[in-house]
Design an enzyme around this catalytic site. Sequence first.
Site, short mmCIF file in Angstrom:
data_model
loop_
_atom_site.label_atom_id
_atom_site.label_comp_id
_atom_site.label_asym_id
_atom_site.label_seq_id
_atom_site.Cartn_x
_atom_site.Cartn_y
_atom_site.Cartn_z
N LYS A 217 0.74 -1.22 0.02
CA LYS A 217 0.06 0.05 -0.06
C LYS A 217 0.80 1.25 -0.16
CE LYS A 217 -2.91 3.19 0.66
NZ LYS A 217 -4.20 3.42 -0.32
N CYS A 271 -3.74 10.89 1.48
CA CYS A 271 -3.06 9.55 1.21
C CYS A 271 -1.88 9.94 0.62
CB CYS A 271 -3.79 8.81 0.05
SG CYS A 271 -5.50 8.62 0.73
#
Length: 439
Positions: A217, A271
């Site tokens: 991720k 993010c």
Amino acid sequence: MKKVCVIGLGYTGLPTAAMFATHGCQVVGVDINPSIIETISQGKVHIHEPGLQALVQEAVVNGHLTVSLTPETADAFIIEVPTPFKEKALTIPHRPGDQVGDKHADMSFVVSAAHSIATVLQRGNLVVLESTSPPRTTVDIIRQILEATGLKAGRDFYLAYTPERVLPGKILHELVNNARVIGGIDEASAQAGDELFSVFVSGEIVLTDATTAEMAKLMENTYRDVNIALANEFSRLADRFGVDVWEAISIANKHPRVNVLSPGPGVGGHCISVDPWFFVEAAPDLASLIRVSRHINDDQPSYVCQKVSDCLGSLVGKKIAALGLAYKPDVDDLRESPAVETVRLLQEQGALVTAYEPFKPSANLPGIRTAIDLADTLNNADLILILVSHQQFKELEPQVVSKLTHSRLVFDSVNAWTGPDWESAGFVIYRLGNGKNSP
Ligand code: SAJ
């Protein structure tokens, strides 16, 4: 029917909760914010995301989605709380390897979500962490908190990490169709995660271990951040060498193995502007390219500010109409927005900015004057600054804009107003990275 408890009802938690609730699960959505709980209990939503309102309403009306301020016993728990910055950039290094300007993550929401699950955890449960976290969070932090109950991970309950990979604006489609990675602390935990998410995921489900899933991720978002930093650096080089970076990128991208991304006022959102710091914080001695890229992207608002200043001669007392405050096109999310940062910097240097964010016209940002429509924003401006490439800005006609303002001076940081019509209508358009036509 499985009972799923989703902790954190934000940009991914709420869509995930609604997705489970409309695919045969009984869902309890948990959030510490009473106003979010109140809104969702009425079948409404507190965020703008295409299709979400209808899905949440369906789930609430049919009784499959209920909400609560605290977790309840369930078969599975999913942690979807934020992992923001602890503070703004460090001014004093905290630890060996820290540098001024670095940022550290705040894991307190994840830790307190794990503690709240520990109060209701039962034998046979599955706990899944989905919040983006530094490598080893699942095995070193979550496991320890849950095992303090006396239950043992892998023997009494399943524990896994699954990264969220959805793109704001396309969340409902991507939740279902993207490949999903599920990393278990053991094989049985990964299998349990697979069984849970198969309820609505139709993309490929890849099983691995928890730390690999965490690292994958972070690698995805770091890859994008480093590539955007490269595009931003190209924009500065193009300014220096008298080249139009947008033209040069489109030419370079004709190479079959090259895909340069777009420069802009910087990288925002919760993010990409955050996640690479997890690597830097966890391994400051190794993550040098990642750190430099973060600094380049964080400095981009100040570069845009300098360019705007060059257009106007000086910023002091100048009226600037800023179009867009969101962190990227066609979303209402202002978190870590480089557009907001650019406006703040311009104001600090004496400019009088009026900003307009069509996706959140009533946004209340301390110290920033916002207008509720385009006319109010453009009225009286000395310069129009385009900060976000919202579709509705790109579609504006020069004739329409010229009736709303006497200003014909534009700085376009996102290459939104292209084509000869703007020049024909009398506009002077300077672009980020267009060294052929610098202010
Ligand atoms: N940006 C540029 N130039 C570009 C592309 C983006 O300056 O060429 C800027 C955007 O304007 C924005 C920022 O980068 O400020 C990030 O936008 P984004 O669209 O690249 O990504 P996010 O943050 O909206 O979503 C990302 C996605 N990750 C990847 O594309 C690798 C998404 O799939 C993740 O689920 C999401 O982060 C997340 O939640 O981690």
